[in-house]
Enzyme design. Structure first.
Site, PDB file in Angstrom:
ATOM      1  N   ASP A 155       0.824  -1.205   0.000  1.00  0.00           N
ATOM      2  CA  ASP A 155       0.000   0.000   0.000  1.00  0.00           C
ATOM      3  C   ASP A 155       0.862   1.261   0.000  1.00  0.00           C
ATOM      4  O   ASP A 155       1.961   1.271   0.566  1.00  0.00           O
ATOM      5  CB  ASP A 155      -0.897  -0.006   1.242  1.00  0.00           C
ATOM      6  CG  ASP A 155      -2.034   1.001   1.149  1.00  0.00           C
ATOM      7  OD1 ASP A 155      -2.360   1.436   0.020  1.00  0.00           O
ATOM      8  OD2 ASP A 155      -2.590   1.360   2.198  1.00  0.00           O
ATOM      9  N   ASN A 193     -10.390  -2.603  -6.594  1.00  0.00           N
ATOM     10  CA  ASN A 193      -9.563  -1.718  -7.415  1.00  0.00           C
ATOM     11  C   ASN A 193     -10.153  -1.484  -8.808  1.00  0.00           C
ATOM     12  O   ASN A 193      -9.781  -0.511  -9.486  1.00  0.00           O
ATOM     13  CB  ASN A 193      -8.146  -2.286  -7.567  1.00  0.00           C
ATOM     14  CG  ASN A 193      -7.328  -2.197  -6.300  1.00  0.00           C
ATOM     15  OD1 ASN A 193      -6.385  -2.966  -6.096  1.00  0.00           O
ATOM     16  ND2 ASN A 193      -7.669  -1.263  -5.416  1.00  0.00           N
TER      17      ASN A 193
END
Length: 247
Positions: A21, A69
């Site tokens: 991340d 996503n």
């Protein structure tokens, strides 16, 4: 003594999972667009894979692209898919040279055809390798995986292949995409976020968590060593008391 020398090779996690991340924030800090961060994250992936394999970790699972996503801007998703194709094409021979097998988990049928083709070619090329298994979680979510497992179990009950009262935790685990792998002992998350983001929900039940504020493109071998050293300093009790573990 450097960090690698502090790692106890006899107490390595067999399976490490990573939530990579912070790519977008890394790019923003440098005045670039999000894909700039994703491109620079390739070095972090390469170093982490190399370090894990060198130490003797058996499985390394990287959360590369979640089902959520897909809701990002189309331009970013398209650029990510192209980056995935390019990276796999470049890295497949290196993985093979280093005796590393590539596998995937997730709804890979939802990926573009060229991504699926590159992935399959890389997996075929490395299928006989045994030093370490690198698992890419692509178009993956933990809830999706558990749902798929429940459907498979339900189908077997419907056909009489399985009795409902025979279903237990082992039954569910055997129908997950990770059925052939041990559960991760260590989960690393970069960027400082305190959540698991729908990743390996079943498998992380007793996994040790290591959260670092470092953004993923800055992650290097020494940061993996730090995470493993932290893991090795912990007492894993699995619901028992310290006294029971000592005995």
């Amino acid at each position: 003594m450097d960090l690698r020398e502090q790692v106890d090779i006899d107490n390595l996690p067999k399976h490490i999972a990573v939530i990579m991340d912070g790519n977008g924030r890394w790019a923003k800090q440098r005045g670039g667009i999000r894909i700039f961060g994703h491109k620079n994250a390739v070095t972090a992936v390469r170093e982490t894979v190399e370090a894990a394999a060198e130490l003797g970790v058996e499985y390394l699972t990287l959360y590369a692209f979640s089902t959520e996503n897909w809701s990002r801007p189309a331009s970013e998703v398209s650029a990510l898919m192209q980056l995935l194709v390019t990276t796999i094409r470049k890295e497949a021979s290196e993985l093979n040279k280093n005796n590393i097998r590539l596998q995937t988990i997730g709804d890979t049928e939802s990926l573009p055809a060229n991504c699926r083709r590159e992935l399959q070619e890389a997996m075929d090329l490395t299928s006989g390798n045994s030093r370490m298994t690198l698992v890419l979680a692509l178009s993956y979510s933990g809830r999706w995986e558990i749902t798929q497992a429940v459907r498979k179990v339900a189908d077997k009950v419907a056909t009489g292949e399985l009795q409902a009262d025979a279903i237990d935790e082992k039954t569910v685990a055997a129908h997950l995409q990770t059925a052939t792998m041990p559960d991760p002992e260590l989960l690393i998350r970069t960027s400082g976020e305190m959540r698991i983001s729908n990743f390996l929900l079943w498998q992380l039940a007793y996994t040790e968590l290591y959260i670092t504020d470092l953004l993923w493109p800055d992650f290097r071998k020494e940061h993996l060593y730090e995470a493993i050293i932290s893991y090795q300093r912990r007492e894993r009790r699995f619901g028992k008391t310290s006294e029971q573990i000592i005995k």
